[in-house]
Design a protein around this motif. Sequence first.
Motif, PDB file in Angstrom:
ATOM      1  N   SER A  43      14.699  10.213  15.555  1.00 58.52           N
ATOM      2  CA  SER A  43      14.508   9.060  16.433  1.00 58.52           C
ATOM      3  C   SER A  43      13.847   7.918  15.677  1.00 58.52           C
ATOM      4  CB  SER A  43      13.615   9.438  17.608  1.00 58.52           C
ATOM      5  OG  SER A  43      14.290  10.346  18.418  1.00 58.52           O
TER       6      SER A  43
ATOM      7  N   THR B 192      11.935   4.429  16.858  1.00 58.21           N
ATOM      8  CA  THR B 192      11.509   3.598  17.986  1.00 58.21           C
ATOM      9  C   THR B 192      11.599   2.136  17.583  1.00 58.21           C
ATOM     10  OG1 THR B 192       9.277   4.006  17.245  1.00 58.21           O
ATOM     11  CG2 THR B 192       9.988   5.210  19.170  1.00 58.21           C
TER      12      THR B 192
ATOM     13  N   VAL C 211      15.418   4.632  19.903  1.00 59.26           N
ATOM     14  CA  VAL C 211      14.658   4.692  21.152  1.00 59.26           C
ATOM     15  C   VAL C 211      14.185   3.267  21.424  1.00 59.26           C
ATOM     16  CG1 VAL C 211      12.639   5.628  22.295  1.00 59.26           C
ATOM     17  CG2 VAL C 211      13.925   7.045  20.704  1.00 59.26           C
TER      18      VAL C 211
ATOM     19  N   ARG D 228       2.346  -4.392  20.740  1.00 56.13           N
ATOM     20  CA  ARG D 228       3.182  -3.931  19.623  1.00 56.13           C
ATOM     21  C   ARG D 228       2.350  -3.806  18.350  1.00 56.13           C
ATOM     22  NH1 ARG D 228       8.611  -7.401  19.375  1.00 56.13           N
ATOM     23  NH2 ARG D 228       8.914  -7.636  21.605  1.00 56.13           N
TER      24      ARG D 228
ATOM     25  N   ALA E 197       0.601  -0.632  18.505  1.00 60.61           N
ATOM     26  CA  ALA E 197       1.492   0.502  18.249  1.00 60.61           C
ATOM     27  C   ALA E 197       1.829   0.610  16.764  1.00 60.61           C
ATOM     28  CB  ALA E 197       2.763   0.358  19.078  1.00 60.61           C
TER      29      ALA E 197
ATOM     30  N   GLY F 143       0.700   3.630  14.113  1.00 55.77           N
ATOM     31  CA  GLY F 143       1.794   4.391  13.483  1.00 55.77           C
ATOM     32  C   GLY F 143       2.767   4.961  14.492  1.00 55.77           C
ATOM     33  N   MET F 144       2.742   4.415  15.702  1.00 51.58           N
ATOM     34  CA  MET F 144       3.613   4.978  16.735  1.00 51.58           C
ATOM     35  C   MET F 144       4.936   4.220  16.856  1.00 51.58           C
ATOM     36  SD  MET F 144       1.147   6.244  19.790  1.00 51.58           S
ATOM     37  CE  MET F 144       0.315   4.735  20.119  1.00 51.58           C
ATOM     38  N   LEU F 145       4.943   2.944  16.546  1.00 54.69           N
ATOM     39  CA  LEU F 145       6.170   2.143  16.642  1.00 54.69           C
ATOM     40  C   LEU F 145       6.752   2.008  15.242  1.00 54.69           C
ATOM     41  CD1 LEU F 145       8.041   0.380  18.337  1.00 54.69           C
ATOM     42  CD2 LEU F 145       6.482  -1.533  17.974  1.00 54.69           C
ATOM     43  N   ASP F 146       8.084   2.247  15.126  1.00 57.81           N
ATOM     44  CA  ASP F 146       8.711   2.205  13.801  1.00 57.81           C
ATOM     45  C   ASP F 146       9.141   0.798  13.416  1.00 57.81           C
ATOM     46  OD1 ASP F 146       8.444   4.936  13.537  1.00 57.81           O
ATOM     47  OD2 ASP F 146      10.305   5.323  14.616  1.00 57.81           O
TER      48      ASP F 146
ATOM     49  N   TYR G  10       6.488   5.561  23.042  1.00 57.56           N
ATOM     50  CA  TYR G  10       6.875   5.628  21.632  1.00 57.56           C
ATOM     51  C   TYR G  10       7.231   7.059  21.222  1.00 57.56           C
ATOM     52  CZ  TYR G  10       4.533   1.141  21.752  1.00 57.56           C
ATOM     53  OH  TYR G  10       4.162  -0.133  22.081  1.00 57.56           O
TER      54      TYR G  10
ATOM     55  N   PHE H 264       5.055   9.711  21.504  1.00 58.69           N
ATOM     56  CA  PHE H 264       3.901  10.451  20.974  1.00 58.69           C
ATOM     57  C   PHE H 264       3.142  11.150  22.112  1.00 58.69           C
ATOM     58  CE2 PHE H 264       4.906   8.030  17.333  1.00 58.69           C
ATOM     59  CZ  PHE H 264       4.372   8.719  16.248  1.00 58.69           C
TER      60      PHE H 264
ATOM     61  N   ARG I 113       4.838  13.418  17.201  1.00 61.21           N
ATOM     62  CA  ARG I 113       5.995  12.753  17.830  1.00 61.21           C
ATOM     63  C   ARG I 113       6.858  13.846  18.478  1.00 61.21           C
ATOM     64  NH1 ARG I 113       9.786   8.279  15.054  1.00 61.21           N
ATOM     65  NH2 ARG I 113       8.280   6.900  15.974  1.00 61.21           N
TER      66      ARG I 113
ATOM     67  N   ASP J 172      10.310  14.652  19.965  1.00 57.65           N
ATOM     68  CA  ASP J 172      11.650  14.067  19.929  1.00 57.65           C
ATOM     69  C   ASP J 172      12.639  15.109  20.450  1.00 57.65           C
ATOM     70  OD1 ASP J 172      13.607  12.315  19.384  1.00 57.65           O
ATOM     71  OD2 ASP J 172      13.679  12.694  17.234  1.00 57.65           O
TER      72      ASP J 172
END
Lengths: 331, 986
Positions: free
Chosen positions: A34, A36, A65, A75, A78, A82-85, B211, B213, B229, B231
Amino acid sequence: MLRRDITYILLFILLAIAFFPGCGQKPQEQELTSITIAFQEWVGYGPFYLAQEKGFCKEDGIELVFVEEHLDSARCDAFNQGMLDCEAGTIDLLVSKVAQGTPIVAVMEIDQSFGSDAIVAAETITTLEDLKGKRVALARDDVGETLLSALFYKKGLSLNSVIIVSKHPEEVAGAFLNGEADACVTWEPQVTEALGRPGAHIITSNREHPGIIIDTLNVRRDLVENNPGLVKKLMRNWFRALKYYNEHPLEASEIIAKYYKITPEQYRKQVQGLTWDDYEQQRSAAEGREWADAFNAIAEVKLANARISRKPDASKFLTHTLLEKLYEDSK
Amino acid sequence: MKIANKISFSFFAIAIILTSAVGTILYLVAREDLQKSIYNKLDTVVASRANHIETYLKMLEISVGQLSKSTVLENFLKTSGKEDIRQGESFEKAMKRLARTKEANPSIAEFLLMDRIGKVIASSNESSVGIDKSSDSFFFGGQKDTYIKDAYYFEAYKEPLIAVSAPFLDSNTGEFLGVIAARVRLNDLNNIVREKTGLGDTGEIYIVNKYGFMVTHSRFKKDLVLKQRVDTQNVREARLHEGREHPLSEKKKINVFPGYRGVQVLGAHEYISQMKWAVLAEIDASEVFRPLVKIRLVFLAILFIVPLTAWLVGIFIAKLITDPLHKLHKGTEIIGSGNLDCKVGTDAKDEVGQLSRAFDEMVENLKKNTTSIENLNKEIAGRKKTEDVLKVLEKKYRSLVENIPDVVWTTDINGSTIFISPNVEKIYGYTPEEIYKGSDETWFDRIHPDDKEKVKRTFIKLFEKKELYDIEYRIKSKDGKWIWLYDRATEVYEKNGIKYADGIFSEITERKKTEEALKESEGKFRAIFDNVNDGILLADTEIKKFYTGNNTACQMLGYSLEEIKNLGVTDIHPEEDLPYVIEQFERQVRKEIAVAKDLPVKRKDGSVFYADVNTSSVALAGRTYLLGIFRDITERKKLEEQLQINKASFYNIVEKSTDGVIVVDKEGIVQFINHAAENLFGHKAEDMIGEMFGFPVVTDEVMELDVIRNGKEPGIAEMRVVETQWEDHGARLALLRDITERKGVEEKLKETIRMKSVFISTVSHELRTPLTAIKGGIDLVLDGLAGNINEEQKEVLDISKKNVDRLTRLINNVLDFQKLNSGKMKFNLEANDINQIVKDVYKTMNTPAKATGPDILLELDTSLPRCSFDSDMITQVLTNLVNNAMKFTEKGNITIKTSKTEDAVLVSVSDTGCGIRKEDISKLFNNFEQLGHGGERKTGGTGLGLAISKEIVVRHGGMIWAESEHGKGSKFTFTLPMWTNLLDNI
């Protein structure tokens, strides 16, 4: 002879057991990774939906995602956590974020607004100078503020000369329509919505001032450094979706338009106000420092308006290395 | 396969198929029910917990919302900014209020009160006061309504939190004063999901944020909050079922899938829209399906027992059926071996018993008939054998006579044919019957007159002296042709007082023809031998004397044939060369060499010429001769010498060439390289010749190669390749030219063009900004906003404004032109109606204010299809053309006309103005070309209008041109292609 018969019988029984539910091994489905990605409701990002729905991403072993997060500060959190890519966003927001230390890097251009971002004003206001002393609805720290401040900066006008009516990005047109403001700075489809007010007209747009509103794909720095292959997959699928859109505009717009709750015709009309460059064009644009020029110009405006405390170094936050690698892979 | 095996296997197979089918159906039904039942339980539990979580979040919002109504805090917010926030009673009160509220709520980590610019002015934690939180999402989100910030790790407290914020509004005016926020620990959320009632040994509930998590603790692993994470399929489906109208929405699926720990789990989910959280309940599949293990074991036992039992029953039944059949089979084998006394009958009453008894009766009848049949057979067999021998002998004889190619005959002393074999017809044309019957012409009459006497004599001798003959003669066949016969008499005898002779003849006509042809061929050969271009001499290998020679050899040497026959090898070569010539002769005799090249040959008159002598051995009348073919090579030698001279001068030219020359054979091996090419590649010729060239050599293509000039500096060479011949083989000639300097100049030129483009863009942009300010200023003064102005001042300002407008147009045109030239101008192609564009331009140009000047007329073809073009761009083109027309037409009309051809739409603007001189028409569309219609220059334009128009039209795939007659008017026309099919697809 008897021994042979017994062997056959045992083989039969074993086969029956093997086919018995729960005894055999089920084939494993392909594992998808995934990614994000956060972005606002902007028609220019539509091909991401196309890439996902046409199964291009799945073929490459990734799944997008889509995260609806309108607040830029959320953002940033996030990204920091390290949660949002990655995110799709305008280069002015990139300047703001990196100036705050958000660990992101722009890896490619998504689109350039070419007339989609505009200043809509009441009938009596015809020039930028006419805005002085007037109420202007816009989203703070967002594209609207950037466009207005960049245009004012060019004309030597001060943002303090107008009364800013600060709104959430999706409420800007509404504030203009209900008379809360005399003008608004927004983008499609809100521009069309704002023009619904009697006498409303566009006094200027980025069709006359290109190079200010560029959308880029911003990716978390550690992901670019540690897993460039994953980022390349995302970029490759973006370009694949773009190609598909150009080859099958009717089908593609029908798929994408559902996400924006508009008709395919409306979608096709709205995207006429922007340009999507393929990666050949982007490579030359990156080499020609178009990104860096836009980045530096916006940073200067923000610094002059005290929206940032120091000017970030464009070379640290813009990279076209992955575009080059993508080009090499395609050869 | 035996019947017994077939029966037992059939029993077994039916039993195993039935058992498997029934067992599988029962098992699947049980599994489905079990899975559904546990899923329903999970679904109920997760729905209940999701409700609980939503209620909890609502409670948090209410709590913070209530705090945002606090009078104490409101008063403090109103005073903030006016003095040092830490001073004063209201600060103390606010701090106490927040601290007290925090004490009452153990899950609250901290309260923050922020003013309207996001600065913390009070907090339950004093150290937070003064911090700028304007860029925090809970400040931004809490400005309008209650906002919950998603879970985040707070470094100061070393734990994950969520934050709830709400706007603080003036209770009287509703004015925005600030934001109140609460940082909340996740304990309560963890407690809500930790309850495991109804979840079994491995079940757990946890929350995953938008997100992906994990927000709450895992039951199995520590420290996963905001680090793990998730998934899984459960999360993906939860996102699809978030309750909003979504194109991907579908019903929930009951499925087993790999969980975040990698083990198979059964899961259910709920979605909390407010937070975009997925609440997931999962239980290990191994626990879900544990009850099925017993069912599976029972089934496996049945799967063993039932088919095995069926197999054994099958064997027993098969034995009952096959035993009598075995006995019958054994009896047939004994009877088959000849023992007809054997009995196979049984007492059994079934079908097998009846069959065995019928078989015994049949054998008894058979036994009675056997003896008489045997005797009859023996007699018939004896007769048949004798007849067969006779038939075989007769057949062999007939076959012999009929199939030998020669004709066998018997005649009496009178010449009457007594017997002649049937194949005579093939040779002679007459059948034996016709010959026996006789006719007016006898055999002797048909013999060739030249041979008749010889045959007659021989025939007489045969009967008189019993001399057997063996002669060849010609005879006329039935079809009148002469054929040659080879006739032999083999025996003369007497029978019943009459003399007979036997013989045999065969046809030899073809052989005779061959012999004639051979004679003729010998004559022809001699003619060829004498007349070939090369001299031929036949020499005895032992005595080295010539046996014969042809005419050419005679002419070559100047001797007659008779003279040559008296000469030897040593007589026709110069004396000083004889040792070499003799050695060559000896080697040719030993067949070590076939050709002796460049031998000097001496003529009768003493002059010498050179010849290649090609030899071969010939055996004639038991002696061995050497056949020498002499080819005069004097002329060729002269040519070769001339070629060597030419080659040397070619090398001299190529070596002195400043361009590199390389010859490469078909395999890519370098065959030749000149000095200039050595310098280009930095290698000597001896290093490169015989080696692979290393670059693709493609004919008729121009390539650029990176080279190291003189082995030192990098450079670029342009290579052109053509096909050539090299030493009689196909090869490629590569011509290389050093273009390093030229490339450098080109790069500089490109850079100059780019800099020009940047310069023009920058200068134009920079010029526009002050111009706008100047124009604004002039407008202000003209409008009287800066005080009253008199008519003279107004006139001056009008002129200034016009010039500013012109300058602005000039800059805009320069910018447009630059964009078009650099390809940066974006074309927004879409289906448009050209008539509408014309009407729009007409409206714009024919304003009421335009009281004077020419009239604008429209002639529109209403049947025009829609075309694909950029409406703004084409409007610009049309406006420009109409403007030009207006500028140069003081009286009369301007007509805008639309029409169409087969594949394009035409738009023309014609005027009745002063027209353009013929010699100026070709310059009209040039950049910066500014012509008056009369040819005299006029100010007021940029000279780019028509150039830009042309570029726009051409970019649309159209054309633009002008027609004019000086003094009568002009007509400008442009076309736009009709791509109607394309438009239908848009």
